[in-house]
Design a protein around this motif. Sequence first.
Motif, mmCIF file in Angstrom:
data_model
loop_
_atom_site.group_PDB
_atom_site.id
_atom_site.type_symbol
_atom_site.label_atom_id
_atom_site.label_comp_id
_atom_site.label_asym_id
_atom_site.label_seq_id
_atom_site.Cartn_x
_atom_site.Cartn_y
_atom_site.Cartn_z
ATOM 1 N N LEU A 26 -14.860 5.159 -0.650
ATOM 2 C CA LEU A 26 -14.478 4.290 0.184
ATOM 3 C C LEU A 26 -14.826 3.040 0.165
ATOM 4 N N HIS A 44 -14.089 -1.590 0.767
ATOM 5 C CA HIS A 44 -13.332 -2.970 1.790
ATOM 6 C C HIS A 44 -13.538 -4.107 0.800
ATOM 7 N N PHE A 46 -3.499 -4.606 6.816
ATOM 8 C CA PHE A 46 -4.393 -3.671 6.242
ATOM 9 C C PHE A 46 -4.739 -4.398 4.827
ATOM 10 N N ARG A 47 -3.724 -4.802 4.263
ATOM 11 C CA ARG A 47 -3.787 -5.332 2.899
ATOM 12 C C ARG A 47 -2.960 -6.835 2.934
ATOM 13 N N ASN A 104 0.259 2.758 7.196
ATOM 14 C CA ASN A 104 -0.369 3.225 8.236
ATOM 15 C C ASN A 104 -0.125 2.231 9.584
ATOM 16 N N GLU A 144 -3.683 10.286 -1.339
ATOM 17 C CA GLU A 144 -4.033 11.375 -0.235
ATOM 18 C C GLU A 144 -2.779 12.396 -0.536
ATOM 19 N N HIS A 153 -10.518 1.535 2.145
ATOM 20 C CA HIS A 153 -9.341 2.266 1.746
ATOM 21 C C HIS A 153 -10.177 3.345 0.374
ATOM 22 N N THR A 154 -9.707 4.304 -0.042
ATOM 23 C CA THR A 154 -9.879 4.902 -1.419
ATOM 24 C C THR A 154 -8.771 4.601 -2.282
ATOM 25 N N ASP A 155 -9.007 4.640 -3.793
ATOM 26 C CA ASP A 155 -7.870 4.223 -4.649
ATOM 27 C C ASP A 155 -7.008 5.431 -4.925
ATOM 28 N N ILE A 186 0.884 -1.097 -0.187
ATOM 29 C CA ILE A 186 -0.005 -0.055 -0.188
ATOM 30 C C ILE A 186 0.864 1.219 -0.165
#
Length: 210
Positions: A186, A188, A65-66, A60, A120, A115-117, A56
């Motif tokens: 967002l 999942h 998370f992934r 974070n 940020e 998450h968003t693709d 990712i």
Amino acid sequence: MANPGETTAATLLAHAGVRRVPTPKAELFDMPGFLPPGMCATLIALIDQDRRPSTIADPNGDSYFRTSETCDLAADLPVVQDLEARLLALNGIDPAHGEPAQGQRYAEGQEFKPHTDYFEPQGVDYQRFCAVAGNRTWTFMIYLNDVEAGGATRFKVVDKIFQPATGKLVCWNNHRPDGTLNPATLHHGMKVRRGVKYVITKWYRERPWG
Ligand SMILES: O=C(O)CCC(=O)C(=O)O
Ligand SMILES: [Fe+2]
């Protein structure tokens, strides 16, 4: 069209089988049977052959998370060229704006948390990922198989859950109509409970890729 790296709702809905999720919050669509089963099987074999742990941007601190695996699909393979041609016929997006197509594989218990693709703009890795091609515009995702249990994709803000099914496409605009990034996208990739889940992900950028 605003940008050669984007498509429009009208372009997508001109194709039989494309459905828009009835929400004002995001431009979100699906299309059952976008890819034929034989093509899905060929792509699954490629993913099984050549996979690595998924990553990712902007880590974070959550190493769970992934948890899936990723496969970079070689653009010169006939099946990948076929995939790209089908995407172009559907969305009209200039292929130069596409990231190379990827495969994702989720074993039992694996997921990609909400998450968003898009990247940020405040994230530490924004320059690294977006300096050349800009941010992501649209996401096209294709399920390659039916999953025995689990593995749905949940859009919590728009209250929509997509169940994996062989060849089904889901796509969305990561921006709002006014061009700002859309946090309502967002989503999942929920835990696979039984079986293995395979998907193709294809992301497009504001400017040509590399
Ligand atoms: O596997 C899914 O359902 C979602 C995948 C996803 O969101 C991604 O790869 O960015
Ligand atoms: Fe995603």
